[in-house]
Motif scaffolding. Sequence first.
Motif, PDB file in Angstrom:
ATOM      1  N   MET A 112      -5.370 -13.331   8.785  1.00  0.00           N
ATOM      2  CA  MET A 112      -4.470 -13.410   9.938  1.00  0.00           C
ATOM      3  C   MET A 112      -5.084 -14.269  11.035  1.00  0.00           C
ATOM      4  SD  MET A 112      -3.278  -9.405  10.240  1.00  0.00           S
ATOM      5  CE  MET A 112      -2.440  -8.559   8.889  1.00  0.00           C
ATOM      6  N   TYR A 156      -5.344 -17.998   9.867  1.00  0.00           N
ATOM      7  CA  TYR A 156      -4.020 -18.620   9.887  1.00  0.00           C
ATOM      8  C   TYR A 156      -3.636 -18.982  11.323  1.00  0.00           C
ATOM      9  CZ  TYR A 156       1.055 -19.053   9.555  1.00  0.00           C
ATOM     10  OH  TYR A 156       2.347 -19.504   9.644  1.00  0.00           O
ATOM     11  N   ASP A 157      -3.832 -18.050  12.254  1.00  0.00           N
ATOM     12  CA  ASP A 157      -3.506 -18.327  13.659  1.00  0.00           C
ATOM     13  C   ASP A 157      -4.288 -19.527  14.175  1.00  0.00           C
ATOM     14  OD1 ASP A 157      -1.780 -16.187  13.670  1.00  0.00           O
ATOM     15  OD2 ASP A 157      -3.151 -14.817  14.699  1.00  0.00           O
ATOM     16  N   ARG A 171       1.782  -7.770  12.109  1.00  0.00           N
ATOM     17  CA  ARG A 171       1.565  -8.956  11.274  1.00  0.00           C
ATOM     18  C   ARG A 171       1.760  -8.569   9.811  1.00  0.00           C
ATOM     19  NH1 ARG A 171      -1.247 -12.641  14.198  1.00  0.00           N
ATOM     20  NH2 ARG A 171      -0.001 -14.111  12.993  1.00  0.00           N
ATOM     21  N   SER A 217      -3.850 -18.516   4.426  1.00  0.00           N
ATOM     22  CA  SER A 217      -3.095 -17.260   4.516  1.00  0.00           C
ATOM     23  C   SER A 217      -2.931 -16.590   3.161  1.00  0.00           C
ATOM     24  CB  SER A 217      -1.720 -17.529   5.125  1.00  0.00           C
ATOM     25  OG  SER A 217      -1.033 -18.553   4.429  1.00  0.00           O
ATOM     26  N   VAL A 235       2.338 -13.176   7.337  1.00  0.00           N
ATOM     27  CA  VAL A 235       1.214 -13.997   7.780  1.00  0.00           C
ATOM     28  C   VAL A 235       0.185 -14.116   6.660  1.00  0.00           C
ATOM     29  CG1 VAL A 235      -0.607 -14.218   9.514  1.00  0.00           C
ATOM     30  CG2 VAL A 235       1.594 -13.240  10.151  1.00  0.00           C
TER      31      VAL A 235
END
Length: 851
Positions: free
Chosen positions: A711, A714-715, A106, A311, A274
Amino acid sequence: MFFFRSLAVMPPLPPALAKLAVLAKNFWWSWEPGADAVFRWLDEELWDNLHHNPVAFLLSLPPEKLAEAAQNPEYMEIYEECCARFEKYLNQPTWFDQTFPDKKERVIAYLSAEFGIHECLPIYSGGLGLLAGDHLKAASDLGLPLVAVGLLYKFGYFNQEINPEGWQEARYPLLNFYKMPITPVTDGEGRELEVQVELSGQNICRTVSLRIWEATVGRVKLYLLDSDTPRNRVEDRQLTGRLYGGDHEMRLVQEILLGIGGVRALRAMGIEPVVWHINEGHAAFSVLERLRELVSEGLELETAREVVRASTIFTTHTPVPAGHDIFQPELLSCYFEHFYHQGSLNWNAFVAPAYDPDRQGYNMTLLAHRHASYTNAVSRLHGETTRRMFFHIYPGIPEAEIPVTTVTNGVHIETWVAPEWVERFNRVAGDKWRTPYNSPEVWEKIAKMPAAEIWSVRKELKARMLEKCRARLLAQRQRYFASPSQQEEIETYLPPDVLTVVFARRFTTYKRAYLLLRDRERLARLVNDPEQPVQFIFAGKAHPADRSGQEIIKQIYDLSQEEPFRGKVTFVEEYDIELAQCLVQGADVWLNTPRRPLEASGTSGQKAVLNGTVHLSILDGWWPEAYNGKNGFAVGRGEVLPDDTTQDYYDSLSLYAVLEDVVIPAYYRRTHGVPRDWIEIIREGWRSIPHYFNTGRMVKEYAARFYVPLMERYDQLVKDNYAAARRVRDFKEYLTQNWPAVAVLSVTAERPALPVAGQTIAVAATVRLGAIKPEDVVVEIMLGRSKDWQLTEMNGVRMELTEALGDATYRFSGTITLTQGALGYTVRVRPADSMFVHPFELPLIAWAPEF
């Protein structure tokens, strides 16, 4: 003028030395202890003359020298050992891989206007750039999947020369990028890759092309954008000419190229970060480009804003107003009209998120802060100062709860430690003092080195520093055709047995290089003391537009030419990384006198302590966190007085008192030729400072506290076609629209006749919420210390819903436990924060009235 293609043609490398070309293009050699020997051994004089630039060095080296080296067993042993270490470095398991194995692919993007990697890549001006360079080196050592983006300046910052009258003159040498350790990025067909940035608005409509160059910093790639390409108009080729050069409009355009062009460059290379780390506000326009991308894909603007925020981390580096760029909306409109229409924005919606009503302009710091999940300052004191600066945009929010956290800066140990110490650190602690490891226990071992050995190394480093300073002073006189006697005089300057105090940093008024000059009679007594003399070395650049900073340089230069101070107070020109390394390694005392609290962090003192140089500083920046009374010296007690003149007066008195009463006696007090008390200060510095104030710890903090959580956030927000991002957006809109109706109507509480520590008090509050549901707010009792008619050190106790009273009104109840001292308490309502990174990500609050 006609087009031609530039090439850098290396000499034919013997097959046995084929990896020299690879080593030359990776800055790893610049911090790996002893790795520069693979170049230095071939021609030491040429290596030094070319400022340790390995590409220019190989381009200039006669092929026969390479052929001879390939047949020389001594050199081949150096070369092969260096290559083996390089391969091991690139291929060994890393801290990040082992700590976050599922995140190693990432990508983290790090955007900064300047990077101080090495003196042969002069795209830095001071502390911000050096910190960015050290950040990349530590990220490489730790194995973070990080890429960086900056601008490639055709003339760098500037080279400093001091003329015979003592005025700074700026020289702008034209840099030949093909002779530097960087490579143009090419596309799949071998053509140099370029991206375009449109500049369009009132009376302006043009496109600027940006060539992309790659610098390799260990495992990390640094991509640099260059507008000096034949595709551009002549004036646009100058846009990346000078770091911090030109007027306000030039600064705006450079920041457009960095922010918007930086995002587009990464996309063009197929790199999809990311996490985005904005290092100071110069790169904040990157958030606008990312918003534009998402909106052009069909996402609603406010939903896109949540995705960008999820992010992004923003690091602010300065409490000085000039460090926060403000652009007038009229100037912005000249360059952004086409851009903001692409983002489905009207002009007010475009300007509003970054508009600063106090300074009446578009604030790049606010733009970054309001689009980042995390904003951090770079020392604890700087965090307090930054929250105070942001107070006006968080009305009603207690200063301590404004969403600005802190990661205190550090330094990359391998870059700044002297080779002489490396040899001894390795003997005592193996490689455990280095960036991936580093612990207090290791530095405890190092601090047990024999006093005589410590002192011997200190004298060796000091002698080298003084020789370097005299060489620069001599070169300055030779440049202006000084007489032979004036040149020979330099040899009598800066004797090695005299206590040497160094002040080296950017010259601007708040750094107060002039503080010693306030009492020239006292200074004259110090430098001319027959038994315990002191000498002072000054170095540093003032921005070419900073007349006040240049006047301070002239004051010091003029002083250095007066008879009581001649040869005892000196100003050494052209302060760059090479000179900085020499000074922090060789000084006896490292002096820092900023006007508190205007030093965000400062790291030069950390580099000095690492090398056994003793730190003497105002309690500002990082020093209040580190100073323990035994590991250096403090000027003043951390007080901030009402006006600058008074502050300077008392700080000057304190500085002279510390020098005369503590520093000088400790240095000259000897036992068998060794200053035992001084050595104990050095040892205590090693015990207490390098294990924490280093970029290894710093970057680990960024990774664990920010990069990895971003990370994951954001996911969470982008999955299922941005469903969670829309929920966050809807929740914020619902709260914002209905918050005006929220109020604490009344508070009732027990009133004990004689409160005693440990006693509990029951508190009830009647709260009107209007259209907001009770589960969407937090009602809490805030208990804290009552001081100066304010409530400080507050802690919240969540109240429970006990009754719905009708008409959107509710009763909440809770209890607090009293502690000893002067206390106070109240009740407040704030948004529920389960969807937020910080409780006041949405700055809404309602406080209880008098009760």
